[in-house]
Design an enzyme around this catalytic site. Structure first.
Site, PDB file in Angstrom:
ATOM      1  CG  HIS A  42       1.097   1.022  12.630  1.00 36.61           C
ATOM      2  ND1 HIS A  42       1.695   2.231  12.882  1.00 36.61           N
ATOM      3  CD2 HIS A  42       1.576   0.620  11.420  1.00 36.61           C
ATOM      4  CE1 HIS A  42       2.503   2.536  11.882  1.00 36.61           C
ATOM      5  NE2 HIS A  42       2.457   1.579  10.991  1.00 36.61           N
ATOM      6  CG  HIS A  51      -4.069   0.302   4.987  1.00 33.24           C
ATOM      7  ND1 HIS A  51      -3.607  -0.746   5.727  1.00 33.24           N
ATOM      8  CD2 HIS A  51      -3.069   1.221   5.013  1.00 33.24           C
ATOM      9  CE1 HIS A  51      -2.401  -0.481   6.185  1.00 33.24           C
ATOM     10  NE2 HIS A  51      -2.048   0.709   5.758  1.00 33.24           N
ATOM     11  CE1 TYR A  74       5.599   3.695   7.842  1.00 30.01           C
ATOM     12  CE2 TYR A  74       5.626   2.986  10.134  1.00 30.01           C
ATOM     13  CZ  TYR A  74       4.933   3.234   8.957  1.00 30.01           C
ATOM     14  OH  TYR A  74       3.581   3.007   8.906  1.00 30.01           O
ATOM     15  CD  GLU A 131       4.289   0.153   7.242  1.00 27.59           C
ATOM     16  OE1 GLU A 131       3.836  -0.061   8.377  1.00 27.59           O
ATOM     17  OE2 GLU A 131       3.563   0.402   6.252  1.00 27.59           O
ATOM     18  CG  HIS A 139       4.622   4.701   4.248  1.00 29.49           C
ATOM     19  ND1 HIS A 139       3.856   5.310   5.198  1.00 29.49           N
ATOM     20  CD2 HIS A 139       4.092   3.456   4.100  1.00 29.49           C
ATOM     21  CE1 HIS A 139       2.904   4.491   5.604  1.00 29.49           C
ATOM     22  NE2 HIS A 139       3.022   3.346   4.948  1.00 29.49           N
ATOM     23  CG  HIS A 166      -0.210   0.181   2.536  1.00 30.13           C
ATOM     24  ND1 HIS A 166       0.186  -0.908   3.295  1.00 30.13           N
ATOM     25  CD2 HIS A 166       0.214   1.277   3.239  1.00 30.13           C
ATOM     26  CE1 HIS A 166       0.791  -0.495   4.386  1.00 30.13           C
ATOM     27  NE2 HIS A 166       0.827   0.832   4.374  1.00 30.13           N
TER      28      HIS A 166
END
Length: 307
Positions: A246, A199, A255, A265, A214, A153
């Site tokens: 997260h 996501h 990261y 990431e 990112h 993503h």
């Protein structure tokens, strides 16, 4: 409602020095170099991806993202969504097959956040690198670095999040999986999926349009994330934050930056989403915990270092 967008298909990233970039994305991240074209662009993929490429590197004077593309089920889906994009008010650009090597025609549009996106349905499929589809081994030999499995993503910064949600949900058929809301009801972050993933693209509210936060790549386990941290240290690569977890999406993450300053990431785990799931909501006052679940504090560089 799903409308035929399957998954993130590719991202084209601008880099300042191609040799240094290839060393980073191949030797450290572990992507596979698949091809180069007459423009000097380099085509890469993660080893589990069936399409020929998912990352395109283009040498330029300024770092950042040129565009992100989504693969659709068929050319008919691309045609249908093109018409809906025009009706929504997007200016669309038709890009001929072959402009990206071994990729079919693409329909490009600019979201209200100022980012360029593409829809396509056709790309050469080379299969999972090193294992194939017939009696495949568990993993291929010869992988390098972090052994990233796939491009997963992008997180993007820009304005007009409500209108962008309308575009991705109502036109393209994405679901809102997760969001961050202020006390007065303003959505300042949104995580959108066209699949079962937590996501496929995410947006953070930001006054300047078209900014790149990112590109993310999937690893198999938390131990792989820790190994990635070791490799970042071994290579003196610039680190941003992590390893940590997260709160948003619950992914286990780290990261770091490529030599041009683009943030990468790598992560493992994370939530899943079905169409009947309500969006997960975080209060903006809990943003520190939402982003960095362990430290529960915001990292200024994480919020402001953009390309």
């Amino acid at each position: 409602m799903k409308k035929g967008v399957m998954r993130p298909g590719h991202v084209q990233i601008r880099v300042l020095d191609m040799d240094e970039a290839v060393k980073h994305y191949v030797d450290l991240l572990g992507l596979i170099e698949m091809d180069r074209d007459d423009q000097g662009r380099v085509y890469l993929k993660g080893w589990t991806e069936v399409d020929k490429f998912s990352v395109v590197l283009r040498e330029a004077d300024e770092a950042g993202m040129d565009f992100m593309g989504f693969k659709c089920l068929s050319e008919e889906v691309v045609d249908s969504l093109r018409a809906e994009l025009v009706e929504f008010g997007c200016e669309v650009e038709d890009i001929a097959a072959g402009e990206l090597k071994d990729c079919g025609r693409r329909v490009r549009f600019v979201a209200p956040t100022g980012h360029a996106f593409e829809l396509f349905a056709t790309k050469e499929q080379t299969g999972k690198w090193g294992v194939g589809n017939h009696n495949p081994e568990a993993w291929p030999r010869g992988l390098k670095g972090m052994q990233a499995t796939r491009f997963d993503h992008c997180l993007l910064y820009g304005p007009n999040l409500d209108r962008t949600l309308d575009l991705f949900r109502d036109v393209l058929g994405f679901d809102l999986a997760e969001q961050v809301m202020t006390p007065d009801g303003k959505r300042v972050a949104q995580f959108l999926t066209a699949s079962m993933k937590a996501h496929d693209v995410a947006f953070i509210d930001h006054p300047e349009p078209g900014k790149f936060h990112h590109a993310s790549f999937y690893l198999e386990t938390w131990n792989d994330v820790l190994k990635a941290a070791d490799l970042i240290s071994m290579t003196d690569t610039s680190i941003d934050i992590g390893p940590t977890r997260h709160g948003l999406t619950h992914g286990q993450t780290i990261y770091f930056f490529d030599p041009s300053g683009n943030r990468n990431e790598v992560f493992a785990g994370g939530d899943y989403h079905y169409p009947d799931h309500e969006p997960v909501t975080w209060d903006a006052g809990e943003l520190g915990k939402a982003i960095f679940y362990h430290d529960r504090q915001l990292n200024e560089r994480f919020l402001t270092a953009l390309t």
